[in-house]
Write a protein that holds these residues in place. Structure first.
Motif, short mmCIF file in Angstrom:
data_model
loop_
_atom_site.label_atom_id
_atom_site.label_comp_id
_atom_site.label_asym_id
_atom_site.label_seq_id
_atom_site.Cartn_x
_atom_site.Cartn_y
_atom_site.Cartn_z
N ILE A 1 5.07 7.28 0.27
CA ILE A 1 5.58 6.36 1.27
C ILE A 1 4.98 4.97 1.08
O ILE A 1 3.77 4.78 1.26
CB ILE A 1 5.26 6.87 2.69
N PRO A 2 5.79 4.02 0.65
CA PRO A 2 5.30 2.65 0.52
C PRO A 2 4.96 2.07 1.89
O PRO A 2 5.64 2.35 2.87
CB PRO A 2 6.47 1.88 -0.10
N ARG A 3 3.93 1.26 1.92
CA ARG A 3 3.53 0.59 3.16
C ARG A 3 3.57 -0.91 2.94
O ARG A 3 3.31 -1.40 1.85
CB ARG A 3 2.13 1.04 3.57
N TYR A 4 3.88 -1.62 4.00
CA TYR A 4 4.05 -3.06 3.94
C TYR A 4 3.15 -3.72 4.98
O TYR A 4 2.99 -3.19 6.09
CB TYR A 4 5.52 -3.42 4.18
N VAL B 1 -1.19 11.75 11.57
CA VAL B 1 -0.45 12.99 11.80
C VAL B 1 -0.93 13.66 13.09
O VAL B 1 -0.21 14.44 13.69
CB VAL B 1 -0.50 13.97 10.60
N VAL B 2 -2.17 13.36 13.50
CA VAL B 2 -2.68 13.77 14.80
C VAL B 2 -3.03 12.45 15.50
O VAL B 2 -4.13 11.92 15.33
CB VAL B 2 -3.92 14.69 14.69
N PRO B 3 -2.07 11.86 16.22
CA PRO B 3 -2.19 10.49 16.70
C PRO B 3 -3.51 10.13 17.39
O PRO B 3 -4.08 9.09 17.12
CB PRO B 3 -1.01 10.34 17.66
N TYR B 4 -4.03 10.98 18.25
CA TYR B 4 -5.26 10.62 18.96
C TYR B 4 -6.49 10.66 18.06
O TYR B 4 -7.56 10.21 18.45
CB TYR B 4 -5.44 11.46 20.23
N GLY C 1 0.83 -1.20 0.00
CA GLY C 1 0.00 0.00 0.00
C GLY C 1 0.86 1.24 0.00
O GLY C 1 2.10 1.16 -0.09
N TYR C 2 0.22 2.40 0.12
CA TYR C 2 0.93 3.69 0.07
C TYR C 2 0.26 4.72 0.95
O TYR C 2 -0.96 4.68 1.15
CB TYR C 2 0.93 4.27 -1.36
N ASN C 3 1.05 5.68 1.40
CA ASN C 3 0.57 6.96 1.91
C ASN C 3 1.23 8.01 1.04
O ASN C 3 2.43 7.93 0.75
CB ASN C 3 0.96 7.20 3.37
N ILE C 4 0.44 8.98 0.61
CA ILE C 4 0.95 10.07 -0.22
C ILE C 4 0.53 11.37 0.44
O ILE C 4 -0.64 11.55 0.79
CB ILE C 4 0.36 10.01 -1.65
N GLY C 5 1.50 12.27 0.65
CA GLY C 5 1.12 13.52 1.29
C GLY C 5 2.19 14.57 1.24
O GLY C 5 3.36 14.30 0.96
N GLY D 1 -4.47 5.42 8.68
CA GLY D 1 -3.36 5.88 7.84
C GLY D 1 -2.90 7.31 8.08
O GLY D 1 -2.34 7.63 9.12
N ILE D 2 -3.14 8.17 7.13
CA ILE D 2 -2.65 9.55 7.14
C ILE D 2 -3.20 10.34 8.32
O ILE D 2 -2.61 11.32 8.74
CB ILE D 2 -2.96 10.24 5.78
#
Length: 122
Positions: free
Chosen positions: A98-101, A115-118, A75-79, A111-112
């Motif tokens: 960002i490739p994801r495994y 960026v704000v963990p909670y 998979g991927y994350n793009i940002g 996923g994205i």
């Protein structure tokens, strides 16, 4: 401070088109983490011209092919980070591919949003 993206070395460029280039991230989040960067020094995604936005998106597709060929991610994350509050540390527009495994984190849901963990889990 000298911009690290304004004068890329030819040997570092993985792919390019007329307005953007791609290179491997020097501090990768995962194997195959690619940056797509406009040649023109401009601060962020919102400052790109329409033509640069099209070129950036086209190079993301090209970069995905390069990543697939070399790393076979699941998979991927793009940002892109915009401004200091958005986490941007280099003030020259760049997009992370960002490739994801499978199994790279215990629970990838959200996923994205991480960026704000909670707020990642909903």
């Amino acid at each position: 401070m000298k911009c690290p993206f304004c004068n890329p070395l030819a040997e570092d460029i993985v792919a390019k088109n007329n307005l953007c280039y791609a290179l491997w991230d020097r501090s990768p989040v995962s194997r195959g983490h690619l940056l797509v960067i406009p040649f023109r020094h401009t601060p962020d995604f919102f400052s790109l011209s329409v033509e640069e936005k099209h070129a950036l998106l086209a190079l993301i597709d090209t970069g995905k092919g390069v990543i697939e060929e070399n790393f076979q991610p699941a998979g991927y994350n793009i940002g892109t980070n915009v401004g200091e509050a958005g986490g941007q540390t280099v003030m020259h527009c760049h997009c992370h591919v960002i490739p994801r495994y499978a199994g790279d984190v215990p629970d990838a849901r959200g996923g994205i949003r991480g960026v704000v963990p909670y707020k990642q889990k909903y």
